[in-house]
Write a protein that holds these residues in place. Structure first.
Motif, PDB file in Angstrom:
ATOM      1  N   ALA A  69      -2.292  21.946 111.005  1.00  0.00           N
ATOM      2  CA  ALA A  69      -3.353  21.894 109.765  1.00  0.00           C
ATOM      3  C   ALA A  69      -3.386  23.233 108.940  1.00  0.00           C
ATOM      4  O   ALA A  69      -3.150  23.168 107.601  1.00  0.00           O
ATOM      5  N   ILE A  70      -3.166  24.439 109.490  1.00  0.00           N
ATOM      6  CA  ILE A  70      -3.133  25.704 108.886  1.00  0.00           C
ATOM      7  C   ILE A  70      -1.960  25.548 107.990  1.00  0.00           C
ATOM      8  O   ILE A  70      -1.875  25.948 106.676  1.00  0.00           O
ATOM      9  N   PHE A  71      -0.734  25.045 108.530  1.00  0.00           N
ATOM     10  CA  PHE A  71       0.621  25.028 107.748  1.00  0.00           C
ATOM     11  C   PHE A  71       0.318  24.127 106.493  1.00  0.00           C
ATOM     12  O   PHE A  71       0.718  24.480 105.513  1.00  0.00           O
ATOM     13  N   CYS A  72      -0.035  22.933 106.904  1.00  0.00           N
ATOM     14  CA  CYS A  72      -0.307  22.083 105.750  1.00  0.00           C
ATOM     15  C   CYS A  72      -1.144  22.384 104.709  1.00  0.00           C
ATOM     16  O   CYS A  72      -1.033  22.363 103.533  1.00  0.00           O
ATOM     17  N   HIS A  73      -2.362  22.926 105.111  1.00  0.00           N
ATOM     18  CA  HIS A  73      -3.171  23.432 104.026  1.00  0.00           C
ATOM     19  C   HIS A  73      -2.781  24.688 103.313  1.00  0.00           C
ATOM     20  O   HIS A  73      -2.974  24.704 102.158  1.00  0.00           O
ATOM     21  N   ALA A  74      -1.886  25.393 103.924  1.00  0.00           N
ATOM     22  CA  ALA A  74      -1.311  26.586 103.228  1.00  0.00           C
ATOM     23  C   ALA A  74      -0.216  25.930 102.234  1.00  0.00           C
ATOM     24  O   ALA A  74      -0.228  26.595 101.237  1.00  0.00           O
ATOM     25  N   THR A  77      -2.299  24.582  99.436  1.00  0.00           N
ATOM     26  CA  THR A  77      -2.711  25.827  98.843  1.00  0.00           C
ATOM     27  C   THR A  77      -1.694  26.460  97.722  1.00  0.00           C
ATOM     28  O   THR A  77      -2.113  27.100  96.728  1.00  0.00           O
ATOM     29  N   SER A  78      -0.428  26.655  98.268  1.00  0.00           N
ATOM     30  CA  SER A  78       0.624  27.349  97.552  1.00  0.00           C
ATOM     31  C   SER A  78       0.759  26.543  96.409  1.00  0.00           C
ATOM     32  O   SER A  78       1.311  27.087  95.306  1.00  0.00           O
ATOM     33  N   GLN A  79       0.413  25.309  96.001  1.00  0.00           N
ATOM     34  CA  GLN A  79       0.654  24.698  94.868  1.00  0.00           C
ATOM     35  C   GLN A  79      -0.295  25.100  93.614  1.00  0.00           C
ATOM     36  O   GLN A  79      -0.286  24.744  92.563  1.00  0.00           O
ATOM     37  N   PHE A 103      -1.924  20.967  93.371  1.00  0.00           N
ATOM     38  CA  PHE A 103      -3.117  20.975  94.135  1.00  0.00           C
ATOM     39  C   PHE A 103      -4.096  19.988  93.971  1.00  0.00           C
ATOM     40  O   PHE A 103      -4.500  19.513  92.902  1.00  0.00           O
ATOM     41  N   LEU A 104      -4.316  19.085  95.227  1.00  0.00           N
ATOM     42  CA  LEU A 104      -5.378  18.256  95.280  1.00  0.00           C
ATOM     43  C   LEU A 104      -6.275  18.404  96.267  1.00  0.00           C
ATOM     44  O   LEU A 104      -5.760  18.612  97.395  1.00  0.00           O
ATOM     45  N   TRP A 105      -7.600  18.346  96.208  1.00  0.00           N
ATOM     46  CA  TRP A 105      -8.363  18.274  97.350  1.00  0.00           C
ATOM     47  C   TRP A 105      -8.240  17.147  98.154  1.00  0.00           C
ATOM     48  O   TRP A 105      -8.289  17.195  99.393  1.00  0.00           O
ATOM     49  N   SER A 106      -7.984  15.976  97.772  1.00  0.00           N
ATOM     50  CA  SER A 106      -7.747  14.716  98.647  1.00  0.00           C
ATOM     51  C   SER A 106      -6.544  14.966  99.351  1.00  0.00           C
ATOM     52  O   SER A 106      -6.538  14.404 100.449  1.00  0.00           O
ATOM     53  N   ASP A 107      -5.441  15.597  99.119  1.00  0.00           N
ATOM     54  CA  ASP A 107      -4.468  16.161 100.080  1.00  0.00           C
ATOM     55  C   ASP A 107      -4.951  16.615 101.172  1.00  0.00           C
ATOM     56  O   ASP A 107      -4.415  16.375 102.295  1.00  0.00           O
ATOM     57  N   ILE A 108      -5.730  17.692 101.078  1.00  0.00           N
ATOM     58  CA  ILE A 108      -6.404  18.443 102.182  1.00  0.00           C
ATOM     59  C   ILE A 108      -6.964  17.335 103.340  1.00  0.00           C
ATOM     60  O   ILE A 108      -6.553  17.474 104.324  1.00  0.00           O
ATOM     61  N   ILE A 109      -7.757  16.414 102.851  1.00  0.00           N
ATOM     62  CA  ILE A 109      -8.143  15.396 103.604  1.00  0.00           C
ATOM     63  C   ILE A 109      -6.968  14.328 104.083  1.00  0.00           C
ATOM     64  O   ILE A 109      -7.119  14.287 105.288  1.00  0.00           O
ATOM     65  N   ALA A 110      -6.120  14.163 103.559  1.00  0.00           N
ATOM     66  CA  ALA A 110      -5.083  13.293 104.092  1.00  0.00           C
ATOM     67  C   ALA A 110      -4.210  14.279 105.014  1.00  0.00           C
ATOM     68  O   ALA A 110      -3.894  13.611 106.136  1.00  0.00           O
TER      69      ALA A 110
END
Length: 131
Positions: A69-74, A77-79, A103-110
């Motif tokens: 999760a940390i890797f994916c969210h990082a 966020t880098s976008q 960056f899209l907030w919906s990607d964080i959820i996915a």
């Protein structure tokens, strides 16, 4: 919950998820729009989960999920950062698949859903093996 993962099984999982992810892009016209919007990102996060499980075969499920999760969210966020050098990498096929574009907030959820599916899969298989 500790788990001892088989690298052969996890390599197979990784390739299956890559195939499904690429197929979801190729055949997106056949997938309902709501699912198509999030499927690729969830599969990408699931692949990252399995890669971390492959690399660290004795890591507990919760820790594997946290790292994934940390890797994916990082990455997401880098976008938010745009510079010529990183945008040039993103403009390539592999760079776009790995780093994404915007960056899209919906990607964080996915991503969170993909990681949860990976962890849940391990919990189910671990519980099944203990019977």
């Amino acid at each position: 919950m500790n788990i001892r993962r088989s690298r052969a099984v996890y390599a197979t999982f990784i390739f299956i998820v890559i195939f499904l992810g690429l197929a979801s892009r190729r055949f997106s016209g056949f997938i309902p729009d709501f699912v198509d919007t999030y499927l690729g990102d969830a599969l990408w996060a699931l692949m990252i989960y399995f890669i971390i499980g492959f690399l660290f075969k004795n890591m507990p499920i919760k820790k594997t999920a946290a790292f994934a999760a940390i890797f994916c969210h990082a990455i997401e966020t880098s976008q938010l950062y745009h510079s010529n050098w990183i945008d040039a990498i993103r403009s390539t096929t592999v760079g776009g698949l790995v780093l994404g574009y915007g960056f899209l907030w919906s990607d964080i959820i996915a991503y969170s859903m993909g990681v949860c599916i990976g962890a849940l899969t391990e919990v189910i298989f671990k519980a099944d093996k203990s019977k």
